[in-house]
Design a protein around this motif. Structure first.
Motif, PDB file in Angstrom:
ATOM      1  N   ALA A 149       0.825  -1.208   0.000  1.00  0.00           N
ATOM      2  CA  ALA A 149       0.000   0.000   0.000  1.00  0.00           C
ATOM      3  C   ALA A 149       0.861   1.260   0.000  1.00  0.00           C
ATOM      4  N   ALA A 150       2.019   1.193   0.644  1.00  0.00           N
ATOM      5  CA  ALA A 150       2.881   2.370   0.752  1.00  0.00           C
ATOM      6  C   ALA A 150       3.471   2.787  -0.582  1.00  0.00           C
ATOM      7  N   PHE A 151       3.943   1.824  -1.360  1.00  0.00           N
ATOM      8  CA  PHE A 151       4.649   2.153  -2.592  1.00  0.00           C
ATOM      9  C   PHE A 151       4.038   1.525  -3.843  1.00  0.00           C
ATOM     10  N   GLY A 152       2.956   0.774  -3.693  1.00  0.00           N
ATOM     11  CA  GLY A 152       2.238   0.255  -4.850  1.00  0.00           C
ATOM     12  C   GLY A 152       2.738  -1.055  -5.408  1.00  0.00           C
ATOM     13  N   ARG A 153       3.907  -1.517  -4.965  1.00  0.00           N
ATOM     14  CA  ARG A 153       4.465  -2.755  -5.499  1.00  0.00           C
ATOM     15  C   ARG A 153       5.638  -3.208  -4.630  1.00  0.00           C
ATOM     16  N   LEU A 154       6.130  -4.404  -4.889  1.00  0.00           N
ATOM     17  CA  LEU A 154       7.362  -4.906  -4.283  1.00  0.00           C
ATOM     18  C   LEU A 154       8.203  -5.491  -5.399  1.00  0.00           C
ATOM     19  N   ASP A 155       9.464  -5.146  -5.418  1.00  0.00           N
ATOM     20  CA  ASP A 155      10.357  -5.666  -6.460  1.00  0.00           C
ATOM     21  C   ASP A 155      11.412  -6.616  -5.922  1.00  0.00           C
ATOM     22  N   VAL A 156      11.967  -6.298  -4.765  1.00  0.00           N
ATOM     23  CA  VAL A 156      12.993  -7.147  -4.153  1.00  0.00           C
ATOM     24  C   VAL A 156      12.592  -7.410  -2.712  1.00  0.00           C
ATOM     25  N   VAL A 157      12.439  -8.680  -2.369  1.00  0.00           N
ATOM     26  CA  VAL A 157      12.084  -9.087  -1.009  1.00  0.00           C
ATOM     27  C   VAL A 157      13.280  -9.805  -0.411  1.00  0.00           C
ATOM     28  N   VAL A 169      27.436  -6.327  -3.659  1.00  0.00           N
ATOM     29  CA  VAL A 169      27.189  -7.612  -4.310  1.00  0.00           C
ATOM     30  C   VAL A 169      25.688  -7.859  -4.429  1.00  0.00           C
ATOM     31  N   VAL A 170      24.955  -7.564  -3.375  1.00  0.00           N
ATOM     32  CA  VAL A 170      23.500  -7.755  -3.395  1.00  0.00           C
ATOM     33  C   VAL A 170      22.842  -6.769  -4.356  1.00  0.00           C
ATOM     34  N   MET A 171      23.363  -5.564  -4.441  1.00  0.00           N
ATOM     35  CA  MET A 171      22.817  -4.588  -5.388  1.00  0.00           C
ATOM     36  C   MET A 171      23.031  -5.052  -6.828  1.00  0.00           C
ATOM     37  N   GLU A 172      24.217  -5.589  -7.105  1.00  0.00           N
ATOM     38  CA  GLU A 172      24.472  -6.110  -8.455  1.00  0.00           C
ATOM     39  C   GLU A 172      23.591  -7.322  -8.731  1.00  0.00           C
ATOM     40  N   LEU A 173      23.391  -8.151  -7.730  1.00  0.00           N
ATOM     41  CA  LEU A 173      22.504  -9.310  -7.863  1.00  0.00           C
ATOM     42  C   LEU A 173      21.095  -8.865  -8.232  1.00  0.00           C
ATOM     43  N   ALA A 174      20.625  -7.799  -7.604  1.00  0.00           N
ATOM     44  CA  ALA A 174      19.275  -7.292  -7.880  1.00  0.00           C
ATOM     45  C   ALA A 174      19.150  -6.750  -9.295  1.00  0.00           C
ATOM     46  N   ASP A 175      20.268  -6.349  -9.889  1.00  0.00           N
ATOM     47  CA  ASP A 175      20.247  -5.789 -11.243  1.00  0.00           C
ATOM     48  C   ASP A 175      20.182  -6.860 -12.332  1.00  0.00           C
ATOM     49  N   LEU A 176      20.478  -8.104 -11.979  1.00  0.00           N
ATOM     50  CA  LEU A 176      20.590  -9.157 -12.984  1.00  0.00           C
ATOM     51  C   LEU A 176      19.225  -9.591 -13.508  1.00  0.00           C
ATOM     52  N   PHE A 217       5.859 -17.557 -13.242  1.00  0.00           N
ATOM     53  CA  PHE A 217       5.199 -16.273 -13.006  1.00  0.00           C
ATOM     54  C   PHE A 217       6.154 -15.087 -13.144  1.00  0.00           C
ATOM     55  N   GLY A 218       7.380 -15.366 -13.590  1.00  0.00           N
ATOM     56  CA  GLY A 218       8.336 -14.281 -13.767  1.00  0.00           C
ATOM     57  C   GLY A 218       8.989 -13.825 -12.477  1.00  0.00           C
ATOM     58  N   ILE A 219       8.893 -14.635 -11.426  1.00  0.00           N
ATOM     59  CA  ILE A 219       9.472 -14.286 -10.129  1.00  0.00           C
ATOM     60  C   ILE A 219      10.784 -15.040  -9.941  1.00  0.00           C
ATOM     61  N   LYS A 220      11.829 -14.311  -9.604  1.00  0.00           N
ATOM     62  CA  LYS A 220      13.150 -14.905  -9.402  1.00  0.00           C
ATOM     63  C   LYS A 220      13.385 -15.197  -7.927  1.00  0.00           C
ATOM     64  N   VAL A 221      14.181 -16.212  -7.648  1.00  0.00           N
ATOM     65  CA  VAL A 221      14.562 -16.568  -6.283  1.00  0.00           C
ATOM     66  C   VAL A 221      16.066 -16.788  -6.243  1.00  0.00           C
ATOM     67  N   THR A 222      16.721 -16.153  -5.271  1.00  0.00           N
ATOM     68  CA  THR A 222      18.141 -16.396  -5.052  1.00  0.00           C
ATOM     69  C   THR A 222      18.381 -16.714  -3.589  1.00  0.00           C
ATOM     70  N   ILE A 223      19.120 -17.770  -3.345  1.00  0.00           N
ATOM     71  CA  ILE A 223      19.537 -18.137  -1.996  1.00  0.00           C
ATOM     72  C   ILE A 223      20.873 -17.453  -1.752  1.00  0.00           C
ATOM     73  N   VAL A 224      20.876 -16.427  -0.921  1.00  0.00           N
ATOM     74  CA  VAL A 224      22.072 -15.626  -0.649  1.00  0.00           C
ATOM     75  C   VAL A 224      22.802 -16.247   0.532  1.00  0.00           C
ATOM     76  N   GLN A 225      24.048 -16.628   0.326  1.00  0.00           N
ATOM     77  CA  GLN A 225      24.815 -17.364   1.334  1.00  0.00           C
ATOM     78  C   GLN A 225      26.024 -16.547   1.789  1.00  0.00           C
ATOM     79  N   SER A 254       6.304 -10.098 -11.691  1.00  0.00           N
ATOM     80  CA  SER A 254       7.748  -9.896 -11.526  1.00  0.00           C
ATOM     81  C   SER A 254       8.082  -9.852 -10.040  1.00  0.00           C
ATOM     82  N   GLY A 255       9.371  -9.858  -9.777  1.00  0.00           N
ATOM     83  CA  GLY A 255       9.849  -9.779  -8.406  1.00  0.00           C
ATOM     84  C   GLY A 255      11.045 -10.677  -8.191  1.00  0.00           C
TER      85      GLY A 255
END
Length: 273
Positions: free
Chosen positions: A74-82, A226-233, A171-179, A129-130
């Protein structure tokens, strides 16, 4: 107000969560930061009044998680990176930990991430997306004495993340396990519960203390790029080790495991299936 990505970060008040929030805001993105104690984020909120929304949240409370996610959308209308970053550490040998301590460990590290994931997926699916980042640990390949329950909880999230990635890909949703490796966060102080020690493990505990030393680890902010670059991929990896030294350690563990499998292949093949 910016028009960049919207991040939802749990455990955002300290450590890696705080570092990720800072990096996202600096990149022009908007952030919903969730944590049980928001006071450490007062300065960040003052610096980014239009782009940072703070929500008090205990991820073990499933109803509260659903409410927080709905408020974030509700605050920003969407979620892109969780980013499922909220976590705690239980230190103790398997025999030493109480049922309450063990269940509390899994409630935060595993079930908390599950509740967030279940709450965000309908929103991400609706927008087509997401990117969900499940923060586990570089140690999910095998437990070390006294960290068994911590690693077990993170390994469970790791396994679930692999299944989740297959389920959400259509559904176009990506998942990454960050270790990540051992960064200098409050996980080992404020976020740690110590089981009541038994004298039988005194010698082993001393060896572990000597092995680990007193180095707190690198600044969490060094992991944020590293996480920012990951989000850009556009096509991010399913798993990503964060930290060069951690990468080397994981490679060594994987090679040792493969060597043990090969050494006992003859016995494995005596059974069908």
């Amino acid at each position: 107000m910016t028009t960049g990505r919207v991040w939802f970060i749990t455990g955002a008040s300290r450590g890696l969560g705080r570092a990720f929030a800072e990096a996202a805001l600096s990149a022009g993105d908007r952030v919903v930061g969730a944590a049980r104690d928001l006071s450490p984020l007062a300065d960040l909120a003052a610096a980014h009044p239009d782009d940072l929304v703070l929500l008090t949240l205990d991820v073990t409370d499933r109803a509260a998680v659903q409410k927080a996610v709905d408020e974030a959308v509700a605050a920003f209308g969407r979620l892109d990176v969780v980013v499922n970053n909220a976590g705690a550490m239980l230190l103790g040998m398997v025999e030493e930990a109480t049922e309450e301590e063990i269940r509390a460990q899994f409630d935060v590290n595993f079930f908390g991430a599950v509740w967030v994931t279940q709450a965000v997926v309908p929103h991400l699916r609706a927008q087509g997306s997401g990117h969900i980042m499940q923060v586990t640990t570089m140690g999910t390949g095998g437990g070390v004495a006294s960290t068994g329950f911590y690693v077990a909880s993170k390994s469970a999230l790791d396994a679930l993340g692999q299944a989740l990635a297959m389920e959400l890909a259509p559904f176009g949703i990506k998942v990454t396990i960050v270790q990540p490796g051992g960064y200098g966060t409050d996980l080992f102080t404020l976020g740690t519960t110590m089981a009541e020690p038994r004298s039988e493990y005194g010698e082993l505990r001393a060896r572990l203390a000597e092995m680990w030393g007193e180095d707190a680890g690198p600044d969490p902010r060094t992991a944020a790029p590293v996480v920012m670059e990951l989000a850009d991929l556009a096509e991010p990896p399913l798993r990503l080790i964060v930290g060069g030294a951690s990468y080397d350690m994981v490679r060594q563990m994987e090679e040792a495991r493969a060597a043990e499998y090969r050494a006992w292949e003859h016995l494995s093949r005596k059974a069908p299936g």
